[in-house]
Design a protein around this motif. Structure first.
Motif, mmCIF file in Angstrom:
data_model
loop_
_atom_site.group_PDB
_atom_site.id
_atom_site.type_symbol
_atom_site.label_atom_id
_atom_site.label_comp_id
_atom_site.label_asym_id
_atom_site.label_seq_id
_atom_site.Cartn_x
_atom_site.Cartn_y
_atom_site.Cartn_z
ATOM 1 N N ARG A 577 -14.463 50.598 23.796
ATOM 2 C CA ARG A 577 -13.421 51.553 23.448
ATOM 3 C C ARG A 577 -13.718 52.165 22.081
ATOM 4 N NH1 ARG A 577 -7.709 48.674 25.265
ATOM 5 N NH2 ARG A 577 -8.240 48.441 27.496
ATOM 6 N N SER A 578 -13.522 53.441 22.018
ATOM 7 C CA SER A 578 -13.760 54.160 20.764
ATOM 8 C C SER A 578 -12.443 54.742 20.279
ATOM 9 C CB SER A 578 -14.781 55.294 20.989
ATOM 10 O OG SER A 578 -14.965 56.022 19.809
ATOM 11 N N ASN A 579 -12.148 54.548 18.994
ATOM 12 C CA ASN A 579 -10.910 55.059 18.411
ATOM 13 C C ASN A 579 -11.024 56.527 17.994
ATOM 14 O OD1 ASN A 579 -9.730 52.519 18.678
ATOM 15 N ND2 ASN A 579 -10.539 51.858 16.670
ATOM 16 N N SER A 580 -12.249 57.046 17.998
ATOM 17 C CA SER A 580 -12.433 58.439 17.586
ATOM 18 C C SER A 580 -11.957 59.381 18.676
ATOM 19 C CB SER A 580 -13.907 58.701 17.271
ATOM 20 O OG SER A 580 -14.694 58.463 18.432
ATOM 21 N N LYS A 581 -11.493 60.520 18.246
ATOM 22 C CA LYS A 581 -10.999 61.530 19.169
ATOM 23 C C LYS A 581 -12.177 62.168 19.901
ATOM 24 C CE LYS A 581 -8.163 65.703 19.371
ATOM 25 N NZ LYS A 581 -7.415 66.707 18.577
ATOM 26 N N PRO A 582 -12.094 62.321 21.225
ATOM 27 C CA PRO A 582 -13.228 62.913 21.947
ATOM 28 C C PRO A 582 -13.502 64.331 21.458
ATOM 29 C CG PRO A 582 -11.277 62.794 23.354
ATOM 30 C CD PRO A 582 -10.962 62.001 22.119
ATOM 31 N N SER A 583 -14.793 64.632 21.333
ATOM 32 C CA SER A 583 -15.192 65.949 20.830
ATOM 33 C C SER A 583 -14.920 67.024 21.871
ATOM 34 C CB SER A 583 -16.678 65.938 20.474
ATOM 35 O OG SER A 583 -17.442 65.587 21.627
ATOM 36 N N GLU A 584 -14.669 68.198 21.395
ATOM 37 C CA GLU A 584 -14.347 69.320 22.267
ATOM 38 C C GLU A 584 -15.618 69.847 22.917
ATOM 39 O OE1 GLU A 584 -12.106 73.673 22.034
ATOM 40 O OE2 GLU A 584 -12.555 72.512 20.222
ATOM 41 N N ARG A 585 -15.555 70.017 24.229
ATOM 42 C CA ARG A 585 -16.703 70.527 24.967
ATOM 43 C C ARG A 585 -16.609 72.047 25.043
ATOM 44 N NH1 ARG A 585 -18.069 66.487 30.023
ATOM 45 N NH2 ARG A 585 -18.236 64.556 28.812
ATOM 46 N N SER A 586 -17.336 72.690 24.182
ATOM 47 C CA SER A 586 -17.333 74.146 24.140
ATOM 48 C C SER A 586 -18.708 74.618 23.702
ATOM 49 C CB SER A 586 -16.262 74.663 23.169
ATOM 50 O OG SER A 586 -16.380 76.067 23.024
ATOM 51 N N GLN A 587 -19.180 75.693 24.307
ATOM 52 C CA GLN A 587 -20.462 76.261 23.921
ATOM 53 C C GLN A 587 -20.375 77.039 22.615
ATOM 54 O OE1 GLN A 587 -22.231 78.463 27.121
ATOM 55 N NE2 GLN A 587 -22.069 76.787 28.582
ATOM 56 N N LEU A 588 -19.181 77.180 22.064
ATOM 57 C CA LEU A 588 -19.011 77.865 20.784
ATOM 58 C C LEU A 588 -19.042 76.906 19.602
ATOM 59 C CD1 LEU A 588 -16.103 80.314 21.741
ATOM 60 C CD2 LEU A 588 -18.557 80.701 21.924
ATOM 61 N N PRO A 590 -21.369 74.802 18.263
ATOM 62 C CA PRO A 590 -22.501 74.659 17.337
ATOM 63 C C PRO A 590 -22.550 75.675 16.208
ATOM 64 C CG PRO A 590 -23.235 74.454 19.609
ATOM 65 C CD PRO A 590 -21.827 74.932 19.653
ATOM 66 N N ALA A 591 -21.748 76.715 16.209
ATOM 67 C CA ALA A 591 -21.801 77.740 15.153
ATOM 68 C C ALA A 591 -20.385 78.104 14.726
ATOM 69 C CB ALA A 591 -22.549 78.975 15.639
ATOM 70 N N ARG A 592 -20.293 78.771 13.549
ATOM 71 C CA ARG A 592 -19.003 79.211 13.010
ATOM 72 C C ARG A 592 -19.054 80.683 12.600
ATOM 73 N NH1 ARG A 592 -18.092 75.263 15.204
ATOM 74 N NH2 ARG A 592 -16.983 73.376 14.509
ATOM 75 N N ASP A 593 -19.978 81.425 13.149
ATOM 76 C CA ASP A 593 -20.094 82.851 12.807
ATOM 77 C C ASP A 593 -20.077 83.719 14.051
ATOM 78 O OD1 ASP A 593 -22.479 81.914 13.751
ATOM 79 O OD2 ASP A 593 -23.726 83.078 12.360
ATOM 80 N N TRP A 594 -19.231 83.350 15.009
ATOM 81 C CA TRP A 594 -19.165 84.109 16.257
ATOM 82 C C TRP A 594 -18.477 85.453 16.028
ATOM 83 C CZ3 TRP A 594 -21.803 82.721 20.445
ATOM 84 C CH2 TRP A 594 -22.204 81.397 20.565
ATOM 85 N N LYS A 595 -19.012 86.483 16.657
ATOM 86 C CA LYS A 595 -18.441 87.826 16.628
ATOM 87 C C LYS A 595 -18.213 88.298 18.056
ATOM 88 C CE LYS A 595 -21.084 88.973 12.437
ATOM 89 N NZ LYS A 595 -22.052 89.925 11.831
#
Length: 728
Positions: A577-588, A590-595
């Motif tokens: 069991r992992s207490n961490s919140k499951p990561s969001e599965r999104s193709q967006l 890996p980056a933070r500069d989407w236009k």
């Protein structure tokens, strides 16, 4: 081998006195072809070569006493003609033998003398390798430069030959076999090359369906020939439906093949542009047009035109009007699931539940003396319980089978009948009765030519309406939704079928079916009606993706690598069991500069940093840091043509995607379909899930896009007879 001397003439009498052997012959003329006589009694006017061919086929030589023959040792002594020498060269190691030089048989010398002069003037034919019976494979002899190996081979063969006992003739006769067996044992043989068959291309599900429909169409044609006149009309309707499906599927398959062909051509061009251009310019045109364009058009008009095509057929007055068909698809688990259930189904479930309660009662008196429940003559609860129980036991034997393409273990497991408690068994029997009723409704819907067309939709998400949705809609919108789904709106073609009215469209004078009004009218397309509906749906999709893009860009970039792999657990172990919140599965993520750019309100200009083009996708989403770009193209088609629309849009932007990839961008073309009657395609759902929109947000976005398409189509339906267009 025998030596040839000067040609001599012999008479018939002198030849008859000679001793005839395997190669004996006699001549009666001096031409090329003479009378040849074999020891087996065969005689014919032919050349000496014909005699030798006969003896080889009939194996006449093997019947006589012959000595061993080794061409390697006797080649210096042979003065045979070229043709006979070539025949000897074609023999395999198994058939290496030659007749013993016989001084007492002059017929051989005579035959060779006669044929040597005649055949010496002919050009020798090249030897042709033939695999005769008993053909042996070639030995992998060592190279000529390997002297030590050959010396060893020579010593071994000499020892083997010295150990042989017998006369020299027998030793020579077995020499060929000894040499071959030695070489095959020590060096191996060359195996014959087997031509590899090119693997057949994989058959897609669409191609398999096309093949099945073609077979069904052939069977219907055979049935039509044997059917009576009363049944031919129904068979014609089924044939028309199958042909319509074939046209749509084949058109989508042709779009896919054209897109594939373009990709292959583009690859060949990038690989070697000069060679590609050379293949273009070296192709020659063939054929000459022998007639003019006007003559060809006149011929086509006279041959294929109907002079009475503009005349309307009149229905006789003595035929009574046909009542509109009753709607039978309001309930059930169809493509449009309403919060309604069938009274017949509820009655059967109630009776089945009561029958199971009586049969499994804990009181033996009640269980053994269960009363017969009052029902009709066509259906009894006791028989229904028996059939449902048998089906559940059979399902218990089969087990949980895999459904769809999700993978092992992803389908929901059903409880076992043998281990279920009485309350669970009652519930399972009732559910089985409901399933049988649903199967009967599906069978009836498939047989309907118009109302059951939704059973052949592919790539369409089912639409479920709750009572809250029904109460929130006005009566006209609800009526349009239900009747448009099953194509029973009073369109001109339906009115023509029901009451014999004019079926033509007011705007373009073509048969106005519901499909024509909502997606196929050229006048509506020119006036911008379909573009307006397209933009209404595009606004919903753009606002959803823009909200997700802004949310992703506002989050901090995660430093750890996200893993979406499934963690398997060994048998007998427990999952960590992992207490961490499951990561969001999104193709967006890996980056933070989407236009993002959307073609709404004003014309979109494709980003020049990606590629230079005049094409305008509906949505462009890209990240400069990842060099990743998504080109989203929205289509609002007729639900039957969603696959065709997907392939057409994918083909349209394939060249632009290839150019962007050539510039170093990881490009994806994502066609999205939302049906004109409010049914969303699976491509739209997959796009939103890939972008990280899930759960309630996904359901809200799908519902908003569906309602936008439905409201717009309803407005187009209300304006179908209005030549002037004004958006709502």
């Amino acid at each position: 081998m025998v030596s040839t001397g000067p040609e001599t003439n012999t008479s018939k009498d002198s030849t008859a006195q000679e001793d005839t052997s395997a190669t004996s012959a006699s001549f009666v003329t001096t031409a090329d072809h003479k009378l040849q006589i074999c020891s087996c009694g065969w005689r014919k006017v032919t050349s000496f070569r014909g005699l030798r061919i006969h003896q080889g086929k009939k194996r006449c030589l093997s019947k006589e006493s012959q000595g061993p023959r080794i061409d390697l040792f006797l080649r210096k002594e042979s003065n045979q003609s070229n043709e006979v020498h070539q025949l000897d060269e074609n023999h395999s190691l198994e058939s290496i033998s030659t007749p013993v030089r016989d001084e007492e048989n002059p017929s051989i010398e005579l035959a060779v003398e006669e044929t040597s002069a005649a055949e010496s003037t002919q050009t020798p034919r090249p030897a042709v390798e033939r695999r005769l019976p008993g053909y042996k494979l070639h030995v992998k002899w060592p190279g000529a430069a390997e002297k030590k190996v050959w010396e060893m081979v020579n010593d071994d063969l000499c020892r083997s030959l010295e150990q042989l006992r017998g006369t020299a003739e027998k030793k020579l006769e077995n020499m060929g076999n000894i040499i071959y067996e030695y070489g095959a044992e020590h060096f191996g043989v060359l195996q014959p090359k087997v031509a590899r068959q090119a693997p057949s291309p994989p058959v897609s599900r669409r191609q398999q369906k096309i093949k099945c429909l073609v077979q069904e169409l052939r069977q219907l044609r055979k049935l039509w020939k044997k059917a009576p006149e009363a049944e031919k009309e129904g068979i014609n309707i089924l044939q028309a439906e199958i042909k319509t499906q074939l046209v749509s599927l084949r058109r989508a398959e042709n779009f896919r093949k054209r897109r594939r062909k373009k990709e292959q051509t583009r690859t060949r061009f990038y690989k070697d542009p000069f060679k590609f251009l050379k293949t273009l310019f070296t192709k020659e045109k063939s054929g000459v047009l022998q007639t003019t364009k006007s003559d060809l058009e006149e011929h086509l008009r006279v041959t294929h035109s109907d002079p009475k095509r503009h005349e309307h057929l009149t229905i006789p007055s003595d035929i009574p009007p046909i009542d509109p068909p009753e709607h039978q698809c309001l309930y059930g688990d169809g493509v449009l699931k309403l919060p309604l259930t069938s009274l017949t189904e509820e009655f059967k479930c109630a009776k089945t539940r009561l029958q199971m309660t009586l049969n499994e009662s804990q009181d033996p008196v009640v269980r053994e003396n269960a009363p017969t429940l009052a029902t009709g003559r066509k259906w009894t609860p006791a028989r229904a319980v028996e059939e449902a129980t048998a089906a559940l036991r059979h399902a218990d034997i089969v087990g949980n089978v895999q459904q769809g393409r999700g993978g092992l273990g992803l389908t929901t497991s059903r409880p076992a009948w043998r281990s279920a408690a009485p309350p669970a068994r009652r519930k399972m029997v009732v559910e089985e009765v409901r399933r049988q009723e649903e199967a009967a409704r599906w069978a009836k819907a498939v047989a309907l030519g118009k109302q059951g067309r939704w059973t052949r939709w592919e790539g369409v998400e089912k639409r479920k309406m709750s009572w809250r949705d029904v109460w929130a809609m006005d009566a006209k919108s609800l009526s349009f939704t239900i009747r448009a789904t099953y194509d029973v709106l009073p369109s001109p073609t339906n009115l023509h079928q029901w009451f014999g009215k004019d079926p033509t469209c007011v705007l373009c004078a073509k048969p106005a079916s519901l499909r024509h009004i909502l997606t196929g009218c050229k006048t509506s397309l020119t006036q911008g009606r379909y573009t307006w509906r397209h933009n209404q749906v595009l606004k919903i999709l753009a606002s959803t993706l823009e909200g997700k893009r802004s949310s992703i860009n506002s989050q901090p970039l995660s430093t750890h690598k996200t893993s979406w792999e499934t963690a398997f657990v060994r048998e007998g172990a427990t999952a960590a069991r992992s207490n961490s919140k499951p990561s969001e599965r999104s193709q967006l993520c890996p980056a933070r500069d989407w236009k993002m750019l959307a073609d709404v309100g004003k014309q979109l200009v494709f980003p020049s940093e990606i590629a230079t083009t005049t094409l305008r996708p509906d949505l462009v989403l890209w990240s400069p840091s990842l060099r990743k770009v998504y080109m989203v193209e929205l289509t609002v088609p007729w639900e039957d043509s969603m696959e065709e629309a997907y392939e057409r849009k994918h083909l349209r932007y394939s060249e632009l995607a290839a150019e962007a990839r050539h510039q170093g961008w990881n490009t994806e073309v994502r066609p999205v379909e939302v049906g004109c009657r409010g049914f969303v395609g699976k491509s739209a759902t997959k796009l939103l899930r890939d972008m990280g929109i899930r759960g309630q947000s996904l359901r809200t976005a799908i519902k908003a896009a569906s309602e936008a398409a439905e409201r717009s189509s309803q407005w187009l339906w209300l304006k179908r007879n209005d030549p002037s267009w004004a958006p709502r």
